[in-house]
Design a protein around this motif. Structure first.
Motif, PDB file in Angstrom:
ATOM      1  N   ASN A 451       0.826  -1.214   0.000  1.00 26.83           N
ATOM      2  CA  ASN A 451       0.000   0.000   0.000  1.00 26.83           C
ATOM      3  C   ASN A 451       0.857   1.260   0.000  1.00 26.83           C
ATOM      4  O   ASN A 451       0.503   2.257   0.615  1.00 26.83           O
ATOM      5  N   THR A 452       2.014   1.225  -0.690  1.00 29.94           N
ATOM      6  CA  THR A 452       2.837   2.431  -0.719  1.00 29.94           C
ATOM      7  C   THR A 452       2.773   3.092  -2.096  1.00 29.94           C
ATOM      8  O   THR A 452       2.766   2.412  -3.120  1.00 29.94           O
ATOM      9  N   ASN A 453       2.741   4.387  -2.081  1.00 22.85           N
ATOM     10  CA  ASN A 453       2.668   5.146  -3.329  1.00 22.85           C
ATOM     11  C   ASN A 453       4.040   5.214  -4.009  1.00 22.85           C
ATOM     12  O   ASN A 453       4.156   4.973  -5.211  1.00 22.85           O
ATOM     13  N   ARG A 471       3.277  -4.467  -7.778  1.00 25.70           N
ATOM     14  CA  ARG A 471       3.434  -4.989  -6.419  1.00 25.70           C
ATOM     15  C   ARG A 471       4.564  -6.013  -6.304  1.00 25.70           C
ATOM     16  O   ARG A 471       4.898  -6.431  -5.192  1.00 25.70           O
TER      17      ARG A 471
END
Length: 512
Positions: A451-453, A471
């Motif tokens: 869930n990292t930009n 991912r």
């Protein structure tokens, strides 16, 4: 008689600190030993330097030698400006041999009669007081000391890497005695304090940072000074992982984002380990990069060969001063791959964000205890960065000195954050907490997993990973964490050795 026979410990380690009374003695350089023992009347343990001249310290012999040195002032002048310390020491000791006599070197007239043992002790004092920093030289020479602090009349305090805050056995009893020592200290480092200019920031020959405040008109307890010790070999990122400051996964994450040129601030309170962390993560800047560092006082250590190190020049004449603003503006013309700013305090912060806006990668330390406070300071006076520029800053690492579950103190990364955007309608900033420290267990959590930009939408793209497979970057992160863990387990933790290993891995395509 009071504390009992101390235990001789050749080398200290972090596991030595614990509940109960301490009573140990350990060696440092120059034949000096440190006796460290518990003091039932104080919350701080005692720190006593046992020097090889203890028997003559109050004998008056050194004062007699000082008077004789006047006759050899011409010899001293010849080497006074020499940058060769060994040469200066050699001249001092040769003069000492001339002004003293023992049963072995005859009975020359106008010399001081001493024993062989006293001559050895005088040689130690001569080097300590003339070439070193006087009575505080043992404290500065101790590799386990991080800070030396004199708060005015009274004892000196030290911050020990293992045993924390200690009270040293050195004490200034009067303001006159303290003022005399501070004046000599400031002259020795080439930045003499005066009533007109009572505050000095300077760097000692070994790179340690010193701040001096002179006089009781600006410091009511009398003159004071603080020395922040400098390590010739800085702590590597693996040293910090071993000490619990961060995890292997966090180190792998930083290697990915810094390798992709992300703008990064290391933020925290005073003595939270910001500069130590900035030094450590500089290893992850690609090895062929050209780096320009800008500092108020030189503390940064970068392992890259193509490193331009620029330092502010302070002067009472404003016209001849060179500020961080001036140096940063000049750095933009030097075509660096990375600009590292020792600490952002003022208007240079706005130039740093303009540099980010034009595609220059920047790293810096900053005084703020959270992302919210960091943004408040950056967008307020005197830095005044437009809010729409804030998302040029990609990564914020928050450091802190914390109390651990076992009651001891340590330094930890509280969290690593990705700045996402500024929403003008709600006048708010969005950021993702990628890692955070759990104070209850002293472990690190990874709430940003999947869930990292920055990792998925920036780093993955720059590494040529298709959007639908973005991912898979988390597999790369885990692989890097395993590589770093293996390096740690094989003992390759030295700052420069680690840089060389990673440089080789870059060349072979194993760590790109």
């Amino acid at each position: 008689d009071k504390v009992g026979l101390p235990q001789l410990v050749p080398r200290l380690h972090k596991g030595m600190k614990g509940p109960g009374n301490n009573n140990i003695i350990y060696p440092i350089s120059g034949g000096v030993f440190i006796h460290l023992y518990s003091n039932v009347h104080d919350s701080r343990d005692r720190y006593i330097a046992v020097e090889p001249a203890s028997s003559i310290l109050k004998s008056g012999l050194m004062e007699a030698v000082d008077r004789k040195l006047i006759d050899h002032v011409d010899e001293l002048k010849e080497v006074a400006t020499s940058e060769d310390r060994e040469e200066r020491v050699e001249v001092l000791l040769s003069i000492l041999e001339k002004v003293c006599r023992t049963d072995q070197n005859g009975r020359r007239r106008d010399t001081i009669q001493v024993t062989e043992e006293e001559l050895k002790e005088l040689k130690y004092l001569m080097i300590r007081d003339k070439e070193g920093l006087g009575v505080i030289e043992p404290l500065v020479s101790d590799p386990y000391i991080e800070d030396v602090s004199c708060s005015g009349v009274g004892p000196i305090f030290v911050e020990h890497k293992i045993f924390g805050g200690l009270t040293a056995g050195i004490e200034f009893e009067t303001m006159e005695e303290l003022d005399h020592f501070v004046i000599k200290l400031s002259e020795k480092i080439g930045r003499p304090v005066t009533v007109r200019d009572p505050i000095v920031d300077a760097t000692l020959p070994d790179g340690s940072r010193i701040n001096i405040v002179f006089g009781d008109d600006v410091s009511k307890k009398g003159s004071n000074f603080t020395i922040r010790k400098f390590s010739a070999t800085p702590m590597s990122i693996l040293d910090l992982v071993g000490g619990g400051t961060l995890s292997f996964e966090m180190a792998a994450y930083m290697s990915l984002v810094l390798g992709s040129g992300m703008n990064t601030f290391v933020s925290g309170e005073t003595a939270s380990g910001k500069t130590t962390m900035l030094n450590a993560i500089s290893t992850f800047i690609p090895p062929n990069s050209k780096i320009v560092s800008i500092e108020d006082t030189p503390e940064l250590q970068v392992p890259h060969p193509n490193w331009i190190r620029e330092v502010v020049r302070n002067s009472s004449n404003t016209a001849s001063s060179v500020t961080m603003f001036d140096l940063l503006r000049a750095a933009l013309r030097q075509r660096p791959n990375e600009i590292i700013i020792g600490e952002i305090r003022g208007e240079e912060g706005a130039i740093a964000f303009q540099a980010m806006q034009t595609g220059h990668s920047c790293m810096a330390t900053f005084h703020a205890s959270s992302v919210e406070r960091l943004i408040q300071r950056i967008t307020g006076n005197p830095i005044n960065v437009p809010k729409t520029y804030i998302d040029n800053l990609n990564i914020v690492i928050i450091m802190s000195a914390v109390r651990l579950p076992d009651g001891s103190t340590g330094r930890r990364i509280l969290n690593i954050n990705e700045i996402i955007e500024y929403d003008s309608e709600s006048d708010s900033f969005g950021f993702i907490e990628v890692f955070r420290w759990d104070p209850a267990t002293d472990n690190f959590e990874f709430p940003g997993y999947m869930n990292t930009n920055i990792l998925e939408n920036v780093v993955a793209v720059r590494r040529g990973i298709p959007p639908r497979e973005s991912r898979s970057i988390y597999e790369v992160l885990q692989q890097r964490a395993d590589v770093l863990r293996n390096l740690y387990e094989t003992g390759k933790t030295n700052f420069y050795e680690l840089h060389n290993v990673l440089s080789q891995a870059y060349r072979e395509g194993l760590f790109r």
